[in-house]
Design a protein around this motif. Structure first.
Motif, PDB file in Angstrom:
ATOM      1  N   GLN A  94     -36.145  33.264  45.696  1.00 41.51           N
ATOM      2  CA  GLN A  94     -36.639  34.660  46.062  1.00 41.51           C
ATOM      3  C   GLN A  94     -35.567  34.795  47.215  1.00 41.51           C
ATOM      4  O   GLN A  94     -35.121  35.740  47.405  1.00 41.51           O
ATOM      5  N   ALA A  95     -35.456  33.704  47.874  1.00 42.56           N
ATOM      6  CA  ALA A  95     -34.653  33.908  49.340  1.00 42.56           C
ATOM      7  C   ALA A  95     -33.160  34.138  49.054  1.00 42.56           C
ATOM      8  O   ALA A  95     -32.493  34.848  49.661  1.00 42.56           O
ATOM      9  N   ALA A  96     -32.687  33.146  48.062  1.00 44.40           N
ATOM     10  CA  ALA A  96     -31.189  33.005  47.773  1.00 44.40           C
ATOM     11  C   ALA A  96     -30.976  34.424  47.135  1.00 44.40           C
ATOM     12  O   ALA A  96     -29.593  34.899  47.187  1.00 44.40           O
TER      13      ALA A  96
ATOM     14  N   GLY B  38     -32.598  25.965  38.474  1.00 46.20           N
ATOM     15  CA  GLY B  38     -32.785  26.757  39.519  1.00 46.20           C
ATOM     16  C   GLY B  38     -31.503  27.671  39.690  1.00 46.20           C
ATOM     17  O   GLY B  38     -31.478  28.838  39.681  1.00 46.20           O
ATOM     18  N   TYR B  39     -30.140  27.134  39.556  1.00 47.47           N
ATOM     19  CA  TYR B  39     -28.976  27.863  39.763  1.00 47.47           C
ATOM     20  C   TYR B  39     -28.202  27.708  38.379  1.00 47.47           C
ATOM     21  O   TYR B  39     -26.860  28.214  38.459  1.00 47.47           O
TER      22      TYR B  39
ATOM     23  N   SER C 162     -25.035  24.591  41.465  1.00 44.18           N
ATOM     24  CA  SER C 162     -25.886  24.116  40.539  1.00 44.18           C
ATOM     25  C   SER C 162     -26.527  22.872  40.785  1.00 44.18           C
ATOM     26  O   SER C 162     -27.688  22.520  39.837  1.00 44.18           O
ATOM     27  N   LYS C 163     -26.292  22.203  41.222  1.00 39.82           N
ATOM     28  CA  LYS C 163     -26.712  20.683  41.589  1.00 39.82           C
ATOM     29  C   LYS C 163     -27.969  20.934  42.515  1.00 39.82           C
ATOM     30  O   LYS C 163     -28.826  19.873  42.771  1.00 39.82           O
TER      31      LYS C 163
ATOM     32  N   MET D 239     -33.006  30.207  37.148  1.00 35.26           N
ATOM     33  CA  MET D 239     -33.845  31.270  38.074  1.00 35.26           C
ATOM     34  C   MET D 239     -33.108  32.327  38.785  1.00 35.26           C
ATOM     35  O   MET D 239     -33.756  33.332  38.888  1.00 35.26           O
ATOM     36  N   LEU D 240     -31.883  31.874  39.399  1.00 34.94           N
ATOM     37  CA  LEU D 240     -31.197  32.662  40.119  1.00 34.94           C
ATOM     38  C   LEU D 240     -30.548  34.102  39.399  1.00 34.94           C
ATOM     39  O   LEU D 240     -30.783  35.102  39.852  1.00 34.94           O
TER      40      LEU D 240
END
Length: 374
Positions: free
Chosen positions: A138-140, A120-121, A128-129, A194-195
């Motif tokens: 999408q929100a982040a 994800g990050y 990262s965790k 993903m971010l």
């Protein structure tokens, strides 16, 4: 090329699906008994043992069952990794290392491996965790605050586009890494987040904010350009999305709509004036568009090179002649049941031809004996 696929759900499997469509042999390692979580969910018509979500990004792969938490399972997985050019995983950061199948573990048995870790990050950074799903990213990323109108935000984008963007970036990264591996002989480690995928896909929006100091806001159905000739309009039958950003498009659109008189109106003659009187311009367009159905306006405006399209539903899109001519959706058959499924092909044409999977999605563990026996 041979790919060991340790991924589940969407982003990771979509990455390896792209590689499969390009001709790689993809071996999907799944948890015994349950397999990829995406196997759960709405079943395929006539083939309930497959979920629609799973078949969307797993056709053409081979499935084996192995328990990475067992000593024998891990040993077999590493033996298999020796035979592969690429390993892709989307565990939470650190999990692959704890299981004994992280980058350093695989590199010891396959010194020139291309290892792609998706998350994800990312593998590094203060976030990262953290666990992630598409709508959370999408929100982040700020996407949810840019989707909808100023009154309706926040809204998530309908389909899980960030998952699929990350999958495409993952495949893109693997292809680049294979080229570098072949050039240098050195192993390659890829960290796909993903971010990151969401942020770089908002390039112009990010640049406006970072370089011009403009804080982006939700604009509803108005194009990013802010053109008053942009939006979604009611017609006699259906809705029409149209955009005329450039002055030439503005002129051609008004002529095609038989609204030439507006070109001489001082409120609309110049671009700045049109911005100042956007509401009046939209009102005039809206009245004219009610005279014909959306599909006819789509044809009329497209013929004068003004971007316009009827607002379609997904079933309308899937039934369109254009999509069939492009080969964007491929048909694959499950050999056991003889049921045919429709799955996405790759998102471009190769030497004027579409690229679809060579076989249907695998049943859980269908190829365990074949792959491990080999």
């Amino acid at each position: 090329m041979r790919v060991l696929d340790l991924t589940t759900v969407l982003a990771g499997p979509y990455c390896t699906y792209q590689l499969s469509l390009l001709g790689a042999e993809v071996i999907k390692l799944e948890k015994p008994g349950t397999g990829d979580w995406a196997r759960q969910g709405q079943g395929v018509r006539g083939l309930p043992e497959f979920s629609a979500q799973f078949v969307a990004q797993n056709a053409g792969k081979k499935s084996i069952e192995l328990d990475l938490k067992s000593e024998n399972g891990l040993r077999q997985a590493l033996e298999l990794a020796k035979t592969c050019d690429v390993v892709v995983e989307n565990f939470s950061p650190g999990v692959a290392d704890r299981l004994g199948i992280g980058y350093e573990d695989v590199r010891r048995v396959k010194p020139d491996v291309v290892y792609c870790a998706m998350s994800g990050y990312g593998q590094e950074g203060e976030m990262s965790k953290r666990p992630a799903y598409d709508h959370v990213i999408q929100a982040a990323s700020g996407i949810t605050m840019l989707t909808g109108t100023p009154e309706s935000v926040p809204n998530r984008i309908g389909p899980p586009l960030v998952d699929y963007l990350a999958g495409i970036y993952g495949a893109f990264a693997v292809l680049a890494a294979l080229r570098e591996r072949d050039r240098t002989g050195a192993p390659q480690f890829l960290d796909v987040a993903m971010l990151d995928a969401a942020v770089v896909a908002m390039a112009s929006t990010v640049s406006l904010c970072a370089n011009a100091g403009k804080v982006p806001v939700a604009n509803g159905n108005t194009a990013a350009s802010g053109s008053p000739m942009s939006g979604i309009f009611k017609t006699r039958d259906g809705l029409l999305s149209m955009t005329a950003n450039q002055h030439g498009q503005f002129v051609r659109a008004l002529r095609a709509m038989e609204l030439e008189a507006l070109m001489e109106d001082p409120r609309f003659r110049e671009e700045d004036a049109r911005q100042a009187h956007a509401a009046e311009l939209k009102e005039a367009l809206s009245l004219r568009l009610l005279d014909k159905p959306a599909i006819e306006w789509e044809r009329i405006l497209s013929e004068v090179h003004v971007p316009a399209a009827k607002v379609r539903t997904v079933p309308e899109l899937l039934g369109s002649e254009h999509l069939a001519q492009r080969g964007t959706i491929a048909r694959v058959m499950d050999e056991r049941s003889q049921v045919t499924m429709e799955v996405p092909a790759i998102g471009f044409r190769w030497n004027r031809a579409p690229l679809g999977p060579v076989s249907g999605p695998p049943r859980l563990g269908e190829h365990t004996e074949q792959v491990l026996g080999g």
